[in-house]
Design a protein around this motif. Structure first.
Motif, short mmCIF file in Angstrom:
data_model
loop_
_atom_site.label_atom_id
_atom_site.label_comp_id
_atom_site.label_asym_id
_atom_site.label_seq_id
_atom_site.Cartn_x
_atom_site.Cartn_y
_atom_site.Cartn_z
N ASP A 174 0.85 -1.19 0.00
CA ASP A 174 0.00 0.00 0.00
C ASP A 174 0.88 1.25 0.00
OD1 ASP A 174 0.94 0.36 2.60
OD2 ASP A 174 -0.90 -0.37 3.54
N TRP A 175 0.24 2.42 -0.11
CA TRP A 175 0.99 3.66 -0.24
C TRP A 175 1.81 3.99 1.00
CZ3 TRP A 175 0.33 7.77 3.07
CH2 TRP A 175 -0.81 7.79 3.86
N LYS A 176 1.36 3.56 2.17
CA LYS A 176 2.11 3.84 3.40
C LYS A 176 3.48 3.15 3.37
CE LYS A 176 -2.24 3.96 5.98
NZ LYS A 176 -3.06 3.26 6.99
N CYS B 87 5.78 4.76 0.76
CA CYS B 87 6.35 6.04 1.23
C CYS B 87 7.52 5.83 2.19
CB CYS B 87 5.27 6.87 1.92
SG CYS B 87 4.06 7.59 0.79
N LEU C 131 1.67 6.11 10.96
CA LEU C 131 0.79 5.96 9.80
C LEU C 131 -0.32 4.95 10.05
CD1 LEU C 131 3.43 5.99 6.89
CD2 LEU C 131 1.78 7.77 7.47
N THR D 264 -1.48 3.99 13.03
CA THR D 264 -2.34 4.38 14.14
C THR D 264 -3.27 5.54 13.81
OG1 THR D 264 -0.61 3.67 15.69
CG2 THR D 264 -2.35 5.09 16.57
N PHE D 265 -2.75 6.52 13.04
CA PHE D 265 -3.52 7.75 12.86
C PHE D 265 -4.09 7.95 11.45
CE2 PHE D 265 -0.49 8.60 16.33
CZ PHE D 265 -1.40 8.89 17.34
N LEU D 266 -3.75 7.07 10.51
CA LEU D 266 -4.28 7.22 9.15
C LEU D 266 -5.04 5.98 8.70
CD1 LEU D 266 -1.31 8.98 7.29
CD2 LEU D 266 -3.41 10.02 8.16
#
Length: 374
Positions: free
Chosen positions: A335-337, A340, A370, A372-374
């Motif tokens: 995935d994008w996380k 990145c 990432l 936890t908060f996204l």
């Protein structure tokens, strides 16, 4: 303790605390510490140690620490390096085993591991690039390396691929030179007898002997450990497969060698004494193998035929690391996380002089944030 031994202990204890990601990542971090940063040896010598290590049973990255310790500070350095590297993982694993036995579950560390995995990809890529430049001396070696990558990707056993590459490379370069040379080599044969154990009570000595056998015959990376332990423990009724999977998971998300799983299982089977017995049993053969092999490496380097063999195995070892990188990339960048984090890690590894340990720390923190908060 003299200054060299203290230096060896400090370097490998630090690696033991932060070396996540499996053997390929451990060796990549080791290369940065002992070759690039401290110049204990040349990259060519480091490659020879990797090639030789791949030919003996045991956890490759742990045995590499022992080789590096031996090169820097002799026989004492071998033992100091190996113990310093595995000690953090053993302590962390033992603590987790205590809580697992007491409370029946493992802590939630998935967000941190999510960030560590992409960071590790960049570290492995850097090592493959640097070691590959040294290993690929000729077009023929490049072709041989490419063949090993393909073989590894289609599922050929890595040890088999290394040995075949070594033999093919030796014969090719020998015939190319059209010179004759006598070759004297010794291949130690280790035979382990079957171990009987009681299903009613698992004694400390039985735990020790079982893990000693596994440590003496475990070829390839630590991930092959699952198959060995399934045969030795689950089929005997010592553990359930779920318990074994939990133990393997602990080995995956703790730093250092994945064989620290043995500490966790030993505690499950027989408490603190079992943890100590399992840990000693599985790592003891590696110390002995390296102690026997390291003095032979200079002789291998001096013999033309064995030099051909080692050159071919060195290329094959880097090729296996590249294959591991390809497989890990496919499994990790989902995935994008993750992408990145991987891109940032690549920038930090290739464009800055930031230590790989800090790359691991940054990756783990970003992963946590990432997830936890996204």
């Amino acid at each position: 303790m003299n200054s060299k031994l203290k230096e060896v202990a400090k370097v490998f204890f630090k690696l033991g605390c932060f070396a996540f990601g499996g053997p390929a990542a451990h060796i990549a971090m080791m290369e940065e510490e002992v070759v690039s940063k401290r110049q204990w040896m040349t990259r060519h010598q480091f490659l020879d140690l990797i090639g030789a290590t791949n030919l003996i049973p045991g956890p490759n990255s742990t045995e590499m620490t022992m080789h590096c310790g031996y090169e820097r500070a002799g026989k004492k350095g071998l033992f100091i390096a190996g113990i310093a590297f595995i000690f953090p993982a053993i302590v962390i694993t033992a603590i987790l085993a205590y809580f697992y036995v007491k409370y029946g579950n493992l802590p939630e560390v998935a967000p941190f591991i999510f960030g560590i995995k992409p960071a590790v990809l960049a570290i492995i890529a850097s090592a493959v690039f640097k070691l590959g430049k040294k290993a690929i001396k000729t077009l023929e070696l490049a072709v041989l390396g490419a063949l090993v990558v393909l073989a590894s990707l289609i599922g050929v056993n890595e040890v088999f691929a290394l040995l075949i590459a070594g033999v093919l490379g030796t014969f090719y370069f020998y015939l190319k030179e059209k010179k004759t040379e006598s070759l004297h080599s010794v291949f130690p044969v280790f035979m382990m007898s079957g171990i009987s154990a009681s299903l009613v009570k698992i004694s400390t000595i039985n735990v020790f002997l079982t893990f000693l056998k596994v440590g003496a015959i475990l070829y390839g990376s630590g991930y092959v450990l699952f198959a060995y332990l399934d045969a030795e423990l689950v089929t005997r009724g010592w553990l359930t497969r779920v318990e074994l999977l939990d133990a393997i998971a602990v080995g995956q998300f703790t730093p250092g060698p994945v064989l620290s799983t043995s500490t966790f299982i030993g505690y499950q089977l027989s408490g603190f004494s079992g943890a100590l017995a399992a840990t000693t049993g599985i790592f003891l053969p590696s110390f002995l193998f390296v102690l026997l092999l390291n003095p032979l490496i200079p002789k291998m380097q001096q013999s033309k035929l064995l030099r051909y063999f080692l050159d071919a195995v060195n290329v094959a070892a880097v090729a296996v690391m590249l294959a591991v990188l390809v497989i890990m990339t496919k499994d990790t960048l989902i995935d994008w996380k993750a992408i990145c984090i991987a891109l940032l890690a690549c920038y930090l590894v290739f464009k800055t002089k930031l230590s790989t340990i800090w790359v691991i720390v940054i990756g783990s923190v970003l992963g946590y944030l990432l997830v936890t908060f996204l």
